[in-house]
Each structure stands twice: as structure tokens, then as C-alpha cells.
Scaffold this active site. Structure first.
Site, PDB file in Angstrom:
ATOM      1  N   TYR A 131       0.831  -1.203   0.000  1.00 20.81           N
ATOM      2  CA  TYR A 131       0.000   0.000   0.000  1.00 20.81           C
ATOM      3  C   TYR A 131       0.864   1.251   0.000  1.00 20.81           C
ATOM      4  O   TYR A 131       2.037   1.220   0.385  1.00 20.81           O
ATOM      5  CB  TYR A 131      -0.924   0.029   1.211  1.00 20.81           C
ATOM      6  CG  TYR A 131      -0.183   0.219   2.519  1.00 20.81           C
ATOM      7  CD1 TYR A 131       0.325  -0.866   3.201  1.00 20.81           C
ATOM      8  CD2 TYR A 131       0.034   1.492   3.052  1.00 20.81           C
ATOM      9  CE1 TYR A 131       1.034  -0.703   4.375  1.00 20.81           C
ATOM     10  CE2 TYR A 131       0.743   1.666   4.227  1.00 20.81           C
ATOM     11  CZ  TYR A 131       1.240   0.561   4.886  1.00 20.81           C
ATOM     12  OH  TYR A 131       1.947   0.724   6.043  1.00 20.81           O
ATOM     13  N   PHE A 141       2.439   9.754   3.366  1.00 24.90           N
ATOM     14  CA  PHE A 141       2.780   9.633   4.780  1.00 24.90           C
ATOM     15  C   PHE A 141       3.210   8.222   5.155  1.00 24.90           C
ATOM     16  O   PHE A 141       3.757   7.989   6.203  1.00 24.90           O
ATOM     17  CB  PHE A 141       1.614  10.080   5.685  1.00 24.90           C
ATOM     18  CG  PHE A 141       0.352   9.301   5.479  1.00 24.90           C
ATOM     19  CD1 PHE A 141      -0.663   9.811   4.681  1.00 24.90           C
ATOM     20  CD2 PHE A 141       0.158   8.058   6.075  1.00 24.90           C
ATOM     21  CE1 PHE A 141      -1.832   9.098   4.483  1.00 24.90           C
ATOM     22  CE2 PHE A 141      -1.011   7.335   5.879  1.00 24.90           C
ATOM     23  CZ  PHE A 141      -2.001   7.866   5.077  1.00 24.90           C
ATOM     24  N   ASP A 142       2.938   7.272   4.274  1.00 29.10           N
ATOM     25  CA  ASP A 142       3.297   5.902   4.639  1.00 29.10           C
ATOM     26  C   ASP A 142       3.262   5.027   3.401  1.00 29.10           C
ATOM     27  O   ASP A 142       2.410   5.195   2.533  1.00 29.10           O
ATOM     28  CB  ASP A 142       2.287   5.368   5.673  1.00 29.10           C
ATOM     29  CG  ASP A 142       2.702   4.016   6.239  1.00 29.10           C
ATOM     30  OD1 ASP A 142       1.854   3.347   6.858  1.00 29.10           O
ATOM     31  OD2 ASP A 142       3.875   3.629   6.062  1.00 29.10           O
ATOM     32  N   ILE A 168      -7.730   1.029  10.662  1.00 33.37           N
ATOM     33  CA  ILE A 168      -8.770   2.045  10.561  1.00 33.37           C
ATOM     34  C   ILE A 168      -9.971   1.472   9.812  1.00 33.37           C
ATOM     35  O   ILE A 168      -9.834   0.593   8.956  1.00 33.37           O
ATOM     36  CB  ILE A 168      -8.258   3.325   9.857  1.00 33.37           C
ATOM     37  CG1 ILE A 168      -7.571   2.989   8.522  1.00 33.37           C
ATOM     38  CG2 ILE A 168      -7.314   4.067  10.769  1.00 33.37           C
ATOM     39  CD1 ILE A 168      -7.077   4.212   7.779  1.00 33.37           C
ATOM     40  N   TYR A 194      -8.521   8.664  10.935  1.00 33.60           N
ATOM     41  CA  TYR A 194      -8.025   9.086  12.250  1.00 33.60           C
ATOM     42  C   TYR A 194      -8.764  10.256  12.852  1.00 33.60           C
ATOM     43  O   TYR A 194      -8.331  10.812  13.842  1.00 33.60           O
ATOM     44  CB  TYR A 194      -6.520   9.368  12.182  1.00 33.60           C
ATOM     45  CG  TYR A 194      -5.730   8.103  12.009  1.00 33.60           C
ATOM     46  CD1 TYR A 194      -5.152   7.781  10.800  1.00 33.60           C
ATOM     47  CD2 TYR A 194      -5.621   7.194  13.054  1.00 33.60           C
ATOM     48  CE1 TYR A 194      -4.471   6.591  10.640  1.00 33.60           C
ATOM     49  CE2 TYR A 194      -4.940   6.003  12.901  1.00 33.60           C
ATOM     50  CZ  TYR A 194      -4.375   5.707  11.689  1.00 33.60           C
ATOM     51  OH  TYR A 194      -3.692   4.533  11.531  1.00 33.60           O
ATOM     52  N   PHE A 212      -5.459   5.924  -0.145  1.00 33.55           N
ATOM     53  CA  PHE A 212      -4.583   4.762  -0.164  1.00 33.55           C
ATOM     54  C   PHE A 212      -4.689   4.069  -1.507  1.00 33.55           C
ATOM     55  O   PHE A 212      -5.780   3.887  -2.046  1.00 33.55           O
ATOM     56  CB  PHE A 212      -4.988   3.746   0.908  1.00 33.55           C
ATOM     57  CG  PHE A 212      -4.602   4.133   2.307  1.00 33.55           C
ATOM     58  CD1 PHE A 212      -5.507   4.776   3.133  1.00 33.55           C
ATOM     59  CD2 PHE A 212      -3.341   3.839   2.798  1.00 33.55           C
ATOM     60  CE1 PHE A 212      -5.159   5.133   4.426  1.00 33.55           C
ATOM     61  CE2 PHE A 212      -2.984   4.187   4.090  1.00 33.55           C
ATOM     62  CZ  PHE A 212      -3.897   4.832   4.905  1.00 33.55           C
TER      63      PHE A 212
END
Lengths: 220, 611
Positions: A131, A141-142, A168, A194, A212
Site C-alpha cells: 500500500y 505519509f506511509d 482504521i 483518524y 490509499f
């Protein structure tokens, strides 16, 4: 059942000499259950005396004779005449949180690459994904996809049990709709990501919508 | 003398075939060789050792020379340092690795912090060289080495403040840096093993079993090492963030440990969430509990969640409630000890986990999880008996934060639980104040809920409005609780209209009078009478100046504390009497308010209360 007699005149009722308790007792003895309920006259006489004003009782008394809603006139009068005081248990019963339908899902999915359309994960299955996560402004961010394709052999996709609240909510819900091999672009509203807090000390600010790109590699 | 002996034995052995040297030869070589070095004949020893003809002897016996050599090397200002260094290096390359290893490890052991630090600094590099010579058989030797090194490291004092870390007087920082450098190549090897194993897995081939075994062993030893360091020194030191301490050897070391964990194939989420994940038994050298010790995992969770080490590699997809649930296990471990460093870490981890969760969102079923009950118990201990003031303060802050995150039902259950189990008047008082706040919130228009008004509230109120020992309750001991209960009662009587009775207090009032207010009145009167008597006695004693032989004496640290002076006693008694006055004044006020409200509503009814 014969109609009970009016014991007191209006003057007598309003007088301070007549204690509330007496009026209440009369009403409880003679009025229909539904009548008592409406006028908040059910329960221990002492308690009712504390919460009911004299004027209310006078009104109720008069109304009783006007409406003739005496005992036995309720359509279903199989309740006990003496309504016991509310019994409160020491431990409140489990109040199960109702599954509230919150409305439309708070994410959207766009399929970028179709999966096999056969292997869909169920709740509790272990799924593995590659992902990349970014914010609306494009900031990544990731990601668990290493920069060099060669290095992909050295790292592993993210594995977890889906549908169990470990990730999440947007992920839990979306992955259950994906099949093995599918790559999808998910846009998740903050409520299913979040939320108001975001992730402090990270790139994810409060109230952030997250995007995502997820590839479902395997389902076990 | 020694030099001659050395030359003799070496020459004699030249003629002998390899490995047929007698134990006497070994002994002579050892004693003579060591003496030579100690006596300053290193240059001659060097030429002997470098001589082509002597290599078999050197290979067999040379390692015995390590102790005096290392002594010289540690001295640093010896004039024969270069020669000794040359001998040392030659031995490292020539002698058998196993013997060298044992010899070097022995030289690490000291009791004195300075010696330990210097030895580590000197010998880690040679140890690395020797281990690398072992090739595929190195895993168990590496394990032994790491174990010895960590044992020595554990003897170094840890810094308490950031200034101490900067000064690094006992060289813990330098040793950790040396250690990280030492482990580097082995971690790298493990990383490469992993990727080739992955590649092989991907192409469906199987590696040779022996190789796999050796690789597994290496991985296991490195994992064991990481887990040990997480337990010490990392669990016991305070890690400073970059803005407080830009250059921190300990923080760097911690980051490197996390990196090594990745190199051996451990995923950080897997480790941090380990308590909650049912992992299959990993067949191998270590039992599950030894493989993943709880203390180490707790330290790891703290490094990840509080210091954000390895933040780049930790996935940002896990739900905050899930993280909290996992972390509760670690927090429970950390808060169940009394060391400041552990309590500090436990509180920080708890705070960071709670902050990510929205207020009023945690459901009541979480309270069925054991840690959600043990952690508050531990917190209560911190808040009440921890000697450090800032930990007590922080404990209270985190306690309130945890309450705020529960939803209404969970708060209700939690308050019930705490009232039942905390047995500390201050804590109970604090909970009762929280109950009051919740009732207040529920009475705001639009905020009604079934827990803090109406039917469910009454059982809770009954717990609040009770005296543990009836009229004989020690009011001074239970002061916090009693005062908060009275405050709550006064609040209810003022706030809740008798005609609305949203909280049920008015229908309950007669019971409260019987079980709480009346006994309290009696208690206050009894206590007051008792203390007034005491006061009188003390005053009279003071006048008479009689020396009283007390039954009790208190000593601290071997010294007997002086008896309380009459003055102090009188002061204390006055203070107690003042407290009773305070309790009584609130009681009276409540009775007044009740009468007034009742009077307005129930003309002609008998008075409810007379003291």
C-alpha cells in the site's frame, strides 16, 4: 365495579388539613393503571408525595371522576393493583449498543486493477497488502513498497486479520470488498480514518481525508 | 632470563611436529612469554612471533600471551605499544579463533567501571575480527560474546540527566556506539540471508538444510541480543528527543537496535502487538517467553510510540483503539514496578496511547479486558504512594485522561469499579468528584443519558452516600471521601428540582438521610466530643508539665523521633476539630436546602430532619 364515592369536596381537597398521602392512596386504590401512569402517581406513596404538588393531586382527583377511568376500565387490566416500587439491580443490565446504521460508507473505492473476483476475504481472515498512503495534497505519509523494485523481494507485504478493528475502519470495510490480486484506490473520510485527532507527531493532521492505493496480495 | 627461556622453548618446538607439543612446553612458553612482555622485551617477542619458522608454535600457544599484551595496550603510554600492537594483531590472524575468543572474553571481565569501558573499547574490534574468521560456524560464539559483553555493560552506571548523558563519564554512550559498530557486519549478514531466503522462497527452491540451520541460529542470537539490550540498558535509561539533546548516543543506539530487529526479519508491528496476536509456536532455540521477553517488548513499544523511533517504517494504518489495547499490556508491565524510569515510561506510553483516541469514545466492553482494570490499580499506587512528586502529578493527569476517553456507560462502570476496589479516601473522593461532573453534564439540556440520571444513577449514589464504618467511621481518615460525598449531595439538592427529580435524589433522600446523613451527624458529634476531651487533657497536662511515658516511640533510620510537643499536639487537635466543624457546616447547609425545597412543596408535611 361500582363507581367509588367522592370523599372530599374541592374545599376539603385544597385544605392543608388533608395530607397529600391520603389523596394519593385514594387515587392508587381506585384509578386505572394507565390513569395513574399518566399522572405520575405510580409507586411508593411516600415517594409520590415528595414529587407531586397538592394542586396536581386535586386536579387528578377531579379528572378521575370526570373521565371515570377507575380500576377495571383499562382494556387490559391484568397488572397487579399494587405497583411495586421500581426494583433497581445492583449491576445495571447489559445495555447492548445498538448497531446504528450510520448512513452511507465513509470511503470510496476505485478499482485500478481487477482481482480474481473469487477470493474475497471474510472477517477474521489474514490479508496481505502492499500500500501507499497519501494526504489530499499528495504528501505520502506511509508506504511499505520499497523504492527499488529489486528490494521488494526483501520486504514483506503488511499482514493482519481483517474486519477485526485492528486497522482504521476504512481499511476494514474496503478490504472486505476486494478480491485477491485487486489493486484499488481508496479515499477515506476522516471519520473512518483518524478523525478529529489525526495522528499526533506524524504527517497525518486532524480531520484528514486519507488516500490509499492498496494491492491485496493474498488472503488466508 | 625469561627471554632465554622463551627462545629455548620455541627453538625446541620448531623441531617437533605440529600439535605434539607437551603441556610443559605450553607452560614454559606461557610463563616465559608473559614475563618477557611484562619486563619490556616486546620487540624481541615480536621478532620471535613473526619468524616464519615459529608459526606452528604461535598458532598453538600464542593466544596465551593475550593478557599481558592487552594490559600494555590499555596503558596507552607504554613505549612498547607499537610492538605489542603488532604482536597482538598477528596473533589475531594466526591463532585459532576459538582460543582467541575465550582469551579475549576473559579479558573483558572487570569490576571497575573504567576498566570495563576501556576493555570494551579496545577489544570489541578484535573480537569482531576473530568471529568473522569463524565463517558459517560463528552463531553460537557470537551469542556467547554478546552475552559476555552485555554482562559487562550492565555494570556501567546509567546517566540520570541529559547532562550526564552528554558528559558520559562512565562511557556508557561510547560503549553502546562501539557495540553497535561491533554487531554491524553480523546484522548485515542476517539481512542478506533473509533476502536470499525470500528470493529462494519466491522461486520455490529450498536452501540446504545446514545453511538454513546456521542462518536461523545467527538470527536467533541477534534477536536474543536485541531483546536483552531493550531490557538493559534501554529500559532503564531516559531517552532524550532530538530537540532536547541533538546528539544522543543512547538514542542512536536504540534506533540501531530497532534496525537490527528488522535485519533479522522481525516486524516492529508484530513485536509491539505481540501480546494480542496469537502467534504460532516458532520452532527453534528459544521458548516463546525467552524469545520475546515482556520487559523488552514494553521498552520497544515505548521507543516506537513515545519517541517515534523507526516511525518511517511503522505502518500508519492501525486503529488507535487497537494500539491502546496492545499497549495496555506493556503499560501494565511498566507500571507494576517501582523504579522511576519504568513508571515514567509507563505513564508516557499510556498518555500517548490515550491522546490518539477521541474523548468519550471507548466502549464499556473494554473493561472486561484484565489490563483495563489492573492499569488503573497500578496508577492508584503511583498517585498515592510513589515518593516522586512529579510522577504522582503525572499519574493523576493520566488517570483523568483515561476517564475522559471512556464513553458514558464505561465511565459509569469504571466509577463503580474504582469505588469498590480502591480503598483510598483520596482516590474515592476524586472519583466522586468525577461522578458529580458527569451528573452535571447529563443534566445539561440535550445531554441526558441513562447512566448518570434516573434509574442507573441510584445504585452509584448509594455507594457514594455511605460511611464505611457507620457512625464510627474515622472521619479524619475518610475526610476526602466524606467531603466529596457531601459536596455531591449539596449539588444534587440545589441543582435537581424536586418536581423534576431527574437524578432520583429526591425519592432517595429519606434513605440517604438514614444511611448517610444521620450516622455522619452522630459520627461528627462523637468525634468532636472525643477530640475536645483530648484537647482538654493535653492542656491540663501541659499546665502540670507532667512527663508522660508514652507507649509508642517512632524511630527513623535508627534515630528515635522526638515526642510531639504539647504545642504541636494541641495544634493537631484544633485542626481536627476544625475539620469536624467543616463537615458539620456542609451537612447543616444540605439540611437547610432540603427543608426549604420541601417546605415549598409540601405544606403540612412533618419536618424531615432534625439533628
Amino acid at each position: 365495579m361500582a363507581e367509588p364515592a367522592r370523599e372530599w369536596s374541592d374545599e376539603q381537597l385544597k385544605s392543608d388539613d388533608l395530607p397529600k398521602k391520603d389523596v394519593i392512596k385514594f387515587l392508587q386504590d381506585n384509578a386505572a393503571h394507565s390513569f395513574l401512569n399518566e399522572h405520575k402517581l405510580l409507586g411508593n406513596i411516600k415517594n409520590v408525595a415528595k414529587t407531586a404538588k397538592k394542586e396536581q393531586l386535586v386536579i387528578a382527583y377531579n379528572q378521575l371522576f370526570q373521565s371515570k377511568r377507575f380500576k377495571g376500565t383499562d382494556p387490559v387490566e391484568d397488572v397487579t393493583e399494587q405497583v411495586k416500587a421500581v426494583k433497581v439491580e445492583e449491576k445495571p443490565k447489559e445495555v447492548k449498543a445498538e448497531v446504528v446504521d450510520e448512513g452511507p460508507p465513509k470511503y470510496t473505492k476505485a478499482v485500478l486493477k481487477k482481482g480474481d473476483k473469487t477470493n474475497f476475504p471474510k472477517k477474521g481472515d489474514t490479508v496481505s497488502c502492499w500500500y501507499t498512503g497519501s494526504l489530499e495534497d499528495g504528501t505520502v505519509f506511509d508506504t511499505n513498497i520499497p523504492a527499488a523494485a529489486k528490494k521488494k523481494k526483501q520486504t514483506k507485504p503488511l499482514s493482519f486479520k481483517v474486519g477485526m478493528g485492528k486497522v482504521i475502519r476504512g481499511w476494514d470495510e474496503a478490504l472486505l470488498t476486494m478480491s485477491k490480486g485487486e489493486t484499488a484506490r481508496l479515499e477515506i473520510e476522516p471519520e473512518w480514518a483518524y478523525g478529529k485527532k489525526g495522528v499526533p507527531d506524524s504527517k497525518i493532521p486532524p480531520n484528514a481525508k486519507l488516500i490509499f492505493e492498496v494491492e491485496l496480495v493474498s488472503v488466508d | 632470563m625469561a627471554l632465554e627461556q622463551l627462545s629455548d622453548v620455541v627453538q625446541r618446538c620448531q623441531a617437533l611436529p605440529d600439535d605434539s607439543y607437551s603441556s610443559e612446553d605450553h607452560d614454559v612458553f606461557t610463563v616465559a612469554g608473559r614475563s618477557c612482555i611484562e619486563e619490556g622485551h616486546s620487540p624481541q617477542v615480536l621478532s620471535i612471533v613473526l619468524d616464519e619458522k615459529n608459526q606452528s608454535v604461535v598458532r598453538s600457544m600464542g593466544w596465551n600471551l593475550l593478557p599481558p599484551l592487552v594490559q600494555v595496550l590499555l596503558r596507552k603510554d607504554d613505549k612498547h605499544l607499537p610492538q605489542c600492537l603488532a604482536i597482538f594483531n598477528h596473533l589475531l590472524e594466526t591463532c585459532g579463533p576459538k582460543e582467541l575468543l575465550i582469551g579475549l572474553l576473559e579479558l573483558l571481565e572487570h569490576d571497575d567501571a573504567d576498566r570495563i569501558a576501556e576493555s570494551l573499547h579496545l577489544l570489541l574490534n578484535p573480537l569482531q575480527k576473530v568471529l568473522l574468521r569463524l565463517g558459517g560456524r560463528k552463531a553460537s560464539s557470537l551469542g556467547m560474546t554478546l552475552s559476555s559483553v552485555l554482562d559487562q555493560l550492565a555494570k556501567l552506571p546509567v546517566p540520570d540527566t541529559k547532562e550526564q548523558e552528554e558528559d558520559d563519564v562512565f562511557s556508557l554512550g561510547r560503549c553502546c556506539a562501539d557495540l553497535a559498530r561491533f554487531v554491524g557486519p553480523f546484522a548485515q549478514e542476517a539481512r542478506l540471508n533473509q533476502s536470499s531466503a525470500n528470493q529462494l522462497r519466491n522461486s520455490h527452491k529450498t536452501a540446504g538444510e545446514q545453511e538454513e540451520g546456521a542462518e536461523d541460529e545467527l538470527r536467533t542470537e541477534l534477536l536474543k541480543f536485541c531483546m536483552k539490550t531493550l531490557s538493559h540498558p534501554l529500559l532503564d535509561v531516559q531517552i532524550w528527543d532530538p530537540d532536547t539533546l541533538p546528539l544522543s548516543p543512547l538514542r542512536t543506539f536504540a534506533a540501531e537496535i530497532l534496525d537490527i530487529l528488522g535485519a533479522v526479519g522481525e516486524s516492529l508491528p508484530g513485536l509491539v502487538f505481540h501480546p494480542l496476536l496469537k502467534k504460532k509456536e516458532v520452532p527453534g532455540f528459544l521458548e516463546e517467553e525467552v524469545r520475546y521477553p515482556k520487559n523488552s517488548l514494553a521498552c520497544l513499544a515505548h521507543l516506537v510510540f513515545v519517541h517515534h523511533l523507526a516511525a518511517d517504517t511503522f505502518p500508519s494504518v492501525f486503529s488507535p483503539v487497537f494500539c491502546l489495547r496492545c499497549n495496555m499490556e506493556h503499560i501494565s508491565i511498566l507500571l507494576s514496578r517501582t523504579e522511576t524510569s519504568r513508571l515514567q515510561k509507563g505513564l508516557e506510553l499510556y498518555e500517548k496511547s490515550l491522546v490518539r483516541v477521541e474523548d468519550g469514545s471507548l466502549p464499556a466492553d473494554l473493561l472486561e479486558i484484565k489490563t483495563f482494570l489492573t492499569v488503573p490499580q497500578n496508577l492508584v499506587k503511583v498517585m498515592t504512594i510513589c515518593p516522586k512528586h512529579d510522577l504522582r502529578t503525572k499519574g493523576l493527569k493520566v488517570f483523568q485522561l483515561s476517564i475522559d476517553k471512556f464513553n458514558t456507560e464505561a465511565k459509569y462502570r469504571f466509577f463503580q469499579y474504582m469505588l469498590r476496589t480502591s480503598s483510598h479516601s483520596g482516590v474515592e473522593g476524586y472519583i466522586i468528584k468525577n461522578i458529580k461532573n458527569q451528573i452535571d453534564a447529563a443534566l445539561q439540556p440535550g445531554n441526558g443519558n441513562i447512566w448518570f440520571e434516573g434509574v442507573h444513577l441510584l445504585p452509584l449514589l448509594r455507594k457514594v452516600f455511605s460511611l464505611p464504618d457507620g457512625p464510627e467511621t474515622d472521619l479524619l481518615q475518610y475526610l476526602d471521601r466524606v467531603m466529596e460525598s457531601l459536596n455531591l449531595l449539596r449539588y444534587l439538592v440545589i441543582r435537581d428540582k424536586i418536581t423534576e427529580n431527574q437524578t432520583g435524589v429526591w425519592t432517595e433522600l429519606y434513605k440517604i438521610e438514614d444511611t448517610f446523613m444521620k450516622p455522619l451527624r452522630v459520627g461528627v458529634n462523637m468525634s468532636r466530643a472525643h477530640y475536645e476531651r483530648e484537647l482538654q487533657d493535653t492542656r491540663e497536662k501541659k499546665k502540670k508539665n507532667t512527663k508522660e511515658d508514652s507507649v509508642l516511640s517512632v524511630s527513623v533510620g535508627g534515630e528515635k523521633l522526638p515526642k510531639m510537643t504539647s504545642e504541636s499536639q494541641i495544634q493537631a487537635l484544633h485542626s481536627a476539630l476544625h475539620t469536624f466543624d467543616m463537615i458539620e457546616s456542609v451537612l447543616v447547609r444540605i439540611e437547610e436546602l432540603v427543608e426549604v425545597k420541601d417546605g415549598l412543596e409540601t405544606a403540612g408535611e412533618p419536618q424531615l430532619l432534625r439533628a
